[in-house]
Structure formats: C-alpha cells, structure tokens
Motif scaffolding. Structure first.
Motif, PDB file in Angstrom:
ATOM      1  N   ARG A  75       0.718  -1.337  -0.033  1.00 39.92           N
ATOM      2  CA  ARG A  75      -0.059   0.112   0.114  1.00 39.92           C
ATOM      3  C   ARG A  75       0.891   1.409   0.110  1.00 39.92           C
ATOM      4  N   ARG A  76       0.409   2.060  -0.947  1.00 32.40           N
ATOM      5  CA  ARG A  76       1.093   3.534  -0.896  1.00 32.40           C
ATOM      6  C   ARG A  76      -0.156   4.552  -1.084  1.00 32.40           C
ATOM      7  N   LEU A 137      -1.685   2.294  10.059  1.00 29.93           N
ATOM      8  CA  LEU A 137      -0.485   1.676   9.781  1.00 29.93           C
ATOM      9  C   LEU A 137       0.028   0.543  10.295  1.00 29.93           C
ATOM     10  N   GLU A 142       5.029  -0.527   7.807  1.00 31.86           N
ATOM     11  CA  GLU A 142       4.444   0.670   6.947  1.00 31.86           C
ATOM     12  C   GLU A 142       4.968   1.833   7.798  1.00 31.86           C
ATOM     13  N   PRO A 159       5.038   1.506   2.389  1.00 26.27           N
ATOM     14  CA  PRO A 159       5.680   0.335   2.880  1.00 26.27           C
ATOM     15  C   PRO A 159       7.100   0.642   3.311  1.00 26.27           C
TER      16      PRO A 159
END
Length: 198
Positions: A75-76, A137, A142, A159
């Motif tokens: 995930r970003r 998070l 993360e 990440p």
C-alpha cells in the motif's frame, strides 16, 4: 576450434556468471526473483529481505512468521499535509514507523544511513486521532514518509521498503558536507515516481 571461438565462449561464460551473480534471489529459498518482488521484514535484525512470490504467500496471514518475519504490504497512499511538528522532529525528510511494542520511531536518512530516535507515543496518538489513516499503519512494516525539504510538502503512507530504498539513494548520491548537486534532485525524483497503490 579457433582461438576467436574459444575466447568468445569464455567471454560469454564470464558474462553469464556475472549476470547470474547480480540477479536477485529469494533470501529464503534462493529462487530467482524479478525486479518487482515481495519483501519480508525481519524483526530481530530490523532488515528487509527479498522473497519470491511463493515464499511471500507463506507469510501472508497475520502471525505466520511467529513474530520473526512480517510481510511488507504494498500500500502507498498520498496524504494531505500532516502537521508532524507536534512530534518534535527537527528534520524535513523523515519517516515514522509505529512498532509492535507500541513505540514509534522516527528515522531521517543521512549519508551514514538512517538516524533513528523515538517519538513521544502520546504525541503520535494525538496526531493519529486527527489523521485516522495513521492509526491504520501496520506496525513495523508501514511508515508515514514526510518530505518538506526545499519547498516540497509530501506526506505518504508507504511500505518500509520504500523508506529503506530512499535511505540507500541518499547514501549513494550524497557528496561533501551539504549533499552536493546530485542528492536533492534524486530525492525529488524519488517522490515524483511514488504512485498510489492499494
């Protein structure tokens, strides 16, 4: 066999060996991994390990690594500006990582690697209360990545492997006392290339 043919075969063989040596492999099973591959965070060593797709599947479920390994998510997410001044961190290029033990570390990339210090957990909780995505998070894997250097105002959930990649970039490009002419354009390019993904 001609001398030219034998020499060409030796050169080709040496090039093949060098290419195989440079190819990344899974750090669990030694299978080759592609350019885009998964990572595991090794909690004891606080390091990221490259893994193949098959090995990454073994760690997909929570608790699969018995606390030793955690699969790094992909995930970003770009965030609106976050007021991290309340955390008391005096640098503009930093990443914040909540830890499994409830602490939060701030790490600022430098030419010697990442400088690391603990953030006041009460201040982090207050910040996360105002920015609920921060509470989501995943501990250890993360981070909140912030860049307010040279007029930028970048805030991302990423990440941790992205953070380590940025730290390596700074170590590689830094020259002299102030960083030289290469490091800051490289950092700006790093942020330009970040793309959102779920």
């Amino acid at each position: 066999m001609s001398v030219d043919g034998a020499l060409a075969r030796v050169i080709r063989s040496a090039a093949d060996r060098a290419e195989r040596a440079e190819a990344e492999v899974c750090e669990l099973c030694a299978a080759p991994v592609g350019t885009e591959h998964a990572h595991l965070y090794e909690t004891g060593a606080a390091e990221v390990r490259c893994v193949c797709r098959l090995c990454s599947v073994l760690f997909a479920a929570d608790g699969a690594g018995e606390g030793r390994y955690r699969l790094v998510p992909r995930r970003r997410l770009r965030l609106p500006p976050v007021d991290t001044a309340v955390l008391g961190v005096p640098v503009g290029l930093v990443f914040f990582v909540p830890r499994s033990d409830g602490t939060v570390t701030a790490q600022g990339p430098s030419p010697a690697g990442a400088m690391r210090w603990e953030v006041d957990t009460a201040a982090w909780r207050r910040l996360a209360a105002g920015v609920p995505l921060l509470a989501s998070l995943a501990p250890d894997v993360e981070a909140l990545l912030v860049n307010t250097v040279r007029g930028l105002d970048e805030h991302w959930i990423v990440p941790v492997d992205d953070c380590f990649r940025m730290t390596a970039l700074i170590r590689r490009e830094w020259r002299g006392l102030s960083g030289g002419g290469r490091v800051w354009p490289a950092v700006e390019q790093f942020f330009k290339e970040l793309t959102e993904r779920s």
